[in-house]
Each structure stands twice: as C-alpha cells, then as structure tokens.
Scaffold this motif. Structure first.
Motif, PDB file in Angstrom:
ATOM      1  N   ASN A 101       0.868  -1.297  -0.094  1.00 20.18           N
ATOM      2  CA  ASN A 101      -0.020  -0.073  -0.040  1.00 20.18           C
ATOM      3  C   ASN A 101       0.886   1.361  -0.171  1.00 20.18           C
ATOM      4  O   ASN A 101       0.508   2.212  -0.626  1.00 20.18           O
ATOM      5  CB  ASN A 101      -1.087  -0.040   1.258  1.00 20.18           C
ATOM      6  CG  ASN A 101      -2.161   1.105   1.287  1.00 20.18           C
ATOM      7  OD1 ASN A 101      -2.459   1.568   0.147  1.00 20.18           O
ATOM      8  ND2 ASN A 101      -2.112   1.477   2.646  1.00 20.18           N
ATOM      9  N   LEU A 102       2.121   1.190   0.556  1.00 19.11           N
ATOM     10  CA  LEU A 102       3.000   2.217   0.981  1.00 19.11           C
ATOM     11  C   LEU A 102       4.018   2.574  -0.243  1.00 19.11           C
ATOM     12  O   LEU A 102       5.012   3.371  -0.244  1.00 19.11           O
ATOM     13  CB  LEU A 102       3.495   2.384   1.975  1.00 19.11           C
ATOM     14  CG  LEU A 102       2.528   2.666   3.285  1.00 19.11           C
ATOM     15  CD1 LEU A 102       3.203   2.569   4.597  1.00 19.11           C
ATOM     16  CD2 LEU A 102       2.205   4.240   3.268  1.00 19.11           C
ATOM     17  N   GLU A 103       3.913   1.351  -1.238  1.00 18.44           N
ATOM     18  CA  GLU A 103       4.994   1.522  -2.263  1.00 18.44           C
ATOM     19  C   GLU A 103       4.955   2.743  -2.854  1.00 18.44           C
ATOM     20  O   GLU A 103       3.887   3.004  -3.653  1.00 18.44           O
ATOM     21  CB  GLU A 103       5.051   0.279  -3.045  1.00 18.44           C
ATOM     22  CG  GLU A 103       5.988   0.061  -3.962  1.00 18.44           C
ATOM     23  CD  GLU A 103       6.230  -1.101  -4.753  1.00 18.44           C
ATOM     24  OE1 GLU A 103       7.016  -1.492  -5.555  1.00 18.44           O
ATOM     25  OE2 GLU A 103       5.193  -1.873  -4.565  1.00 18.44           O
ATOM     26  N   ASN A 104       6.260   3.524  -3.060  1.00 16.93           N
ATOM     27  CA  ASN A 104       6.098   4.813  -3.780  1.00 16.93           C
ATOM     28  C   ASN A 104       5.178   5.789  -3.333  1.00 16.93           C
ATOM     29  O   ASN A 104       4.891   6.641  -4.193  1.00 16.93           O
ATOM     30  CB  ASN A 104       6.164   4.321  -5.429  1.00 16.93           C
ATOM     31  CG  ASN A 104       7.323   3.526  -5.620  1.00 16.93           C
ATOM     32  OD1 ASN A 104       8.435   3.744  -5.613  1.00 16.93           O
ATOM     33  ND2 ASN A 104       6.846   2.760  -6.712  1.00 16.93           N
ATOM     34  N   ALA A 105       4.816   5.725  -2.260  1.00 20.81           N
ATOM     35  CA  ALA A 105       3.678   6.582  -1.617  1.00 20.81           C
ATOM     36  C   ALA A 105       4.331   7.843  -1.542  1.00 20.81           C
ATOM     37  O   ALA A 105       3.734   9.020  -1.527  1.00 20.81           O
ATOM     38  CB  ALA A 105       2.966   6.105  -0.558  1.00 20.81           C
ATOM     39  N   PHE A 106       5.606   8.004  -0.739  1.00 19.83           N
ATOM     40  CA  PHE A 106       6.305   9.335  -0.580  1.00 19.83           C
ATOM     41  C   PHE A 106       7.246   9.669  -1.342  1.00 19.83           C
ATOM     42  O   PHE A 106       8.188   9.059  -2.210  1.00 19.83           O
ATOM     43  CB  PHE A 106       7.013   8.990   0.891  1.00 19.83           C
ATOM     44  CG  PHE A 106       5.988   8.563   1.982  1.00 19.83           C
ATOM     45  CD1 PHE A 106       4.876   9.467   2.320  1.00 19.83           C
ATOM     46  CD2 PHE A 106       6.006   7.553   2.627  1.00 19.83           C
ATOM     47  CE1 PHE A 106       3.969   9.110   3.264  1.00 19.83           C
ATOM     48  CE2 PHE A 106       5.228   7.063   3.499  1.00 19.83           C
ATOM     49  CZ  PHE A 106       4.071   7.900   4.049  1.00 19.83           C
ATOM     50  N   ARG A 107       7.582  10.967  -1.720  1.00 20.29           N
ATOM     51  CA  ARG A 107       8.641  11.617  -2.317  1.00 20.29           C
ATOM     52  C   ARG A 107       9.319  12.640  -1.498  1.00 20.29           C
ATOM     53  O   ARG A 107       8.686  13.229  -0.751  1.00 20.29           O
ATOM     54  CB  ARG A 107       8.340  12.027  -3.708  1.00 20.29           C
ATOM     55  CG  ARG A 107       7.287  12.902  -3.769  1.00 20.29           C
ATOM     56  CD  ARG A 107       7.009  13.521  -5.331  1.00 20.29           C
ATOM     57  NE  ARG A 107       6.160  14.434  -5.353  1.00 20.29           N
ATOM     58  CZ  ARG A 107       6.212  15.588  -5.220  1.00 20.29           C
ATOM     59  NH1 ARG A 107       7.267  16.231  -4.917  1.00 20.29           N
ATOM     60  NH2 ARG A 107       5.086  16.598  -5.503  1.00 20.29           N
ATOM     61  N   LEU A 108      10.571  13.161  -1.776  1.00 22.14           N
ATOM     62  CA  LEU A 108      11.121  14.134  -1.225  1.00 22.14           C
ATOM     63  C   LEU A 108      10.189  15.574  -1.650  1.00 22.14           C
ATOM     64  O   LEU A 108       9.735  15.716  -2.606  1.00 22.14           O
ATOM     65  CB  LEU A 108      12.373  14.311  -1.800  1.00 22.14           C
ATOM     66  CG  LEU A 108      13.532  13.312  -0.945  1.00 22.14           C
ATOM     67  CD1 LEU A 108      14.843  13.818  -1.615  1.00 22.14           C
ATOM     68  CD2 LEU A 108      13.700  13.683   0.464  1.00 22.14           C
ATOM     69  N   GLY A 109      10.469  16.359  -0.673  1.00 26.11           N
ATOM     70  CA  GLY A 109       9.471  17.951  -0.641  1.00 26.11           C
ATOM     71  C   GLY A 109      10.559  18.774  -0.764  1.00 26.11           C
ATOM     72  O   GLY A 109      11.775  18.765  -1.473  1.00 26.11           O
ATOM     73  N   GLN A 110      10.391  19.674   0.125  1.00 32.10           N
ATOM     74  CA  GLN A 110      11.236  20.885   0.175  1.00 32.10           C
ATOM     75  C   GLN A 110      11.676  21.286   1.711  1.00 32.10           C
ATOM     76  O   GLN A 110      10.647  20.923   2.548  1.00 32.10           O
ATOM     77  CB  GLN A 110      10.679  22.151  -0.513  1.00 32.10           C
ATOM     78  CG  GLN A 110       9.512  22.521  -0.140  1.00 32.10           C
ATOM     79  CD  GLN A 110       8.897  23.539  -0.842  1.00 32.10           C
ATOM     80  OE1 GLN A 110       9.398  23.879  -2.230  1.00 32.10           O
ATOM     81  NE2 GLN A 110       7.565  24.376  -0.684  1.00 32.10           N
ATOM     82  N   GLY A 111      12.513  22.152   1.797  1.00 31.90           N
ATOM     83  CA  GLY A 111      12.776  22.740   3.190  1.00 31.90           C
ATOM     84  C   GLY A 111      13.767  22.090   4.035  1.00 31.90           C
ATOM     85  O   GLY A 111      14.007  22.314   5.252  1.00 31.90           O
ATOM     86  N   LEU A 112      14.311  20.792   3.537  1.00 29.62           N
ATOM     87  CA  LEU A 112      15.139  19.960   4.311  1.00 29.62           C
ATOM     88  C   LEU A 112      16.380  20.289   4.514  1.00 29.62           C
ATOM     89  O   LEU A 112      17.057  21.010   3.467  1.00 29.62           O
ATOM     90  CB  LEU A 112      15.069  18.291   3.797  1.00 29.62           C
ATOM     91  CG  LEU A 112      13.542  17.778   3.834  1.00 29.62           C
ATOM     92  CD1 LEU A 112      13.918  16.513   3.088  1.00 29.62           C
ATOM     93  CD2 LEU A 112      13.180  17.431   4.936  1.00 29.62           C
ATOM     94  N   GLN A 113      17.044  20.292   5.613  1.00 28.12           N
ATOM     95  CA  GLN A 113      18.494  20.845   5.943  1.00 28.12           C
ATOM     96  C   GLN A 113      19.535  19.733   5.858  1.00 28.12           C
ATOM     97  O   GLN A 113      19.163  18.662   7.099  1.00 28.12           O
ATOM     98  CB  GLN A 113      18.377  21.670   7.140  1.00 28.12           C
ATOM     99  CG  GLN A 113      17.550  22.893   6.858  1.00 28.12           C
ATOM    100  CD  GLN A 113      17.513  23.688   8.313  1.00 28.12           C
ATOM    101  OE1 GLN A 113      18.721  23.861   9.088  1.00 28.12           O
ATOM    102  NE2 GLN A 113      16.509  24.489   8.543  1.00 28.12           N
ATOM    103  N   ARG A 114      20.408  19.575   5.264  1.00 30.76           N
ATOM    104  CA  ARG A 114      21.155  18.286   5.351  1.00 30.76           C
ATOM    105  C   ARG A 114      22.175  18.360   6.592  1.00 30.76           C
ATOM    106  O   ARG A 114      22.603  17.126   6.793  1.00 30.76           O
ATOM    107  CB  ARG A 114      22.127  18.067   3.853  1.00 30.76           C
ATOM    108  CG  ARG A 114      21.351  17.911   2.733  1.00 30.76           C
ATOM    109  CD  ARG A 114      22.113  17.546   1.754  1.00 30.76           C
ATOM    110  NE  ARG A 114      21.375  16.962   0.394  1.00 30.76           N
ATOM    111  CZ  ARG A 114      20.931  15.945   0.303  1.00 30.76           C
ATOM    112  NH1 ARG A 114      21.095  14.802   1.218  1.00 30.76           N
ATOM    113  NH2 ARG A 114      20.048  15.633  -0.716  1.00 30.76           N
ATOM    114  N   GLN A 115      22.582  19.284   7.064  1.00 32.22           N
ATOM    115  CA  GLN A 115      23.216  19.369   8.280  1.00 32.22           C
ATOM    116  C   GLN A 115      22.596  18.827   9.393  1.00 32.22           C
ATOM    117  O   GLN A 115      23.182  18.827  10.303  1.00 32.22           O
ATOM    118  CB  GLN A 115      23.916  20.788   8.390  1.00 32.22           C
ATOM    119  CG  GLN A 115      23.162  21.833   8.850  1.00 32.22           C
ATOM    120  CD  GLN A 115      22.254  22.533   7.787  1.00 32.22           C
ATOM    121  OE1 GLN A 115      21.952  21.888   6.658  1.00 32.22           O
ATOM    122  NE2 GLN A 115      21.914  23.797   7.971  1.00 32.22           N
TER     123      GLN A 115
END
Length: 237
Positions: A159-173
């Motif tokens: 049911n959750l396969e490929n349900a999510f993708r990256l959005g915006q505003g994430l901080q790698r540090q």
C-alpha cells in the motif's frame, strides 16, 4: 478578580468531554490522558528507526486522537506536540544534535477533506516548544493510500510502495526527526524514513503521540487495565 472574570468569559467546551474550560482541554481530561503516558520510553528507542511515543493508544488517548482527527480539533495536535516536547526534554534526548522535524504527510485529497494534517500540527507544537526547525513540506505523499487499520503487514508494505517523495525545506546538516500521531507496525514510518535516507539525509527516529501496545513492551499496569476495559474500548472512526 479580573483574572477570574476573564477565565469565566473565555471558557469553551472541552473537546474531549464537553465541560466548560478555559484551557484546551479540562483538567479532568488532562489527568485521564496522562494516565496513559508511557513511563519507560527507552524500551522503544532502539533499532534502525527508534521510536519516542508520548502515550499508549488506549481508551482516553485513543478517543482524544479520534476527536482531533475526525471532529475537527487541530488544537489538540498543538497540545500533544507540547506534551511530547516536555517529555523529550525530560528524557534528555539528542541534546547536542541539531534537529529538524518532518511530519508524515497526508495526500492532498485527504488533506482537503480533513482540513489539516494532524501530524503537522503535532510537529509544529513540538518545534515551537523546543525552538527546533520545522519542515512541513519535507515529505510529500504523492498518491492516495488505503486506510491500513485492517491490512496485513504485506498489504501495508504494498500500500505504501512509492507513496512518498522528497519535498522541500530539508536541511542536510541536521538530523531529521519524523512525527506522526500513531505508531502501530512502523510500516509508514519506515517507508518515509527510507525515502529520506536514500536521498542522503540522516534520520534519527520518529516521535508519536501514541503507540500500540506490543505485549512484550507494555507496562504490567497498563496491560491489566487494558484487558479489564477492553469490552468498553472505543475504536477510532
């Protein structure tokens, strides 16, 4: 005198019981909810995706979460986020790590129907209390999924396969901390964390208002109370 008059004037029905209160929920309901608070959270803070729950998904807390989601009370999410933040501080979790909180997203169709994302309201309350950066659009649910209440583990994963993708505003540090209202099998959390980790982000764990009670983890008092009251339990809509 003026303070007493003001508290009377600004009272409103408690969303959990209907009695008048000047708080988000009345004092009696707060005591009832706190009786389901997890006391030994270190039992859950382990594995590849550690969990930090506030309480057990039982009776009063179960009904309060359903009230928040299905009776249009997003203010309960703010309150739960504050309670989670207080518990996080008391547990001295990740004191020296730079954090950013990412809520588990709803699909846009469900968000439109409900009017708010309960996980985002909880995360926002948590972040405001701890002054931690909030990434409300860090993850996107790109397709609708079934309610997972009655699905098997295999069905949940499909049911959750490929349900999510990256959005915006994430901080790698920063270390990312996922947030949701309920943790049951962990399938949703692991799917979301997998997307973030595949993109090179560091995921510390997940915070939730409530956790289902695996028998081997539940406090004996909670287990006994749950068994005694099971015939009276209310299932979320």
């Amino acid at each position: 005198m003026w303070r007493s008059l003001a508290s009377l004037l600004f009272q409103q029905p408690c969303p959990c019981c209907g009695r008048k209160t000047s708080q988000v929920i009345c004092g009696d309901c707060q005591r009832r909810l706190r009786s389901w608070e997890v006391r030994q959270r270190q039992r859950y803070w382990r594995g590849s995706l550690p969990l930090f729950p506030w309480g057990y998904y039982q009776q009063d807390l179960k009904r309060a979460i359903a009230t928040m989601k299905y009776n249009n009370h997003p203010e309960l999410g703010d309150l739960f986020g504050q309670w989670l933040a207080r518990s996080w501080l008391e547990a001295k979790m990740a004191q020296h790590l730079p954090l950013q909180v990412v809520p588990i997203p709803l699909h846009r169709e469900k968000l439109k129907r409900r009017g708010f994302n309960q996980a985002a309201r909880i995360a926002e309350g948590f972040c405001r209390a701890l002054e931690v950066p909030f990434a409300p659009e860090g993850l996107i649910r790109q397709r609708p999924t079934q309610s997972m209440f009655q699905l098997s583990l295999t069905e949940r994963q499909a049911n959750l396969e490929n349900a999510f993708r990256l959005g915006q505003g994430l901080q790698r540090q920063r270390w990312l901390l996922l947030c949701d209202d309920i943790y049951t099998t962990g399938t949703t959390a692991c799917s979301a964390a997998g997307v973030l980790r595949e993109a090179g982000y560091k995921v510390l764990g997940i915070i939730t208002v409530a956790v289902g009670i695996p028998d081997q983890l539940a406090d004996s008092v909670v287990k006994a109370t749950s068994i005694k009251a099971s015939v009276h339990s209310t299932t979320a809509p």
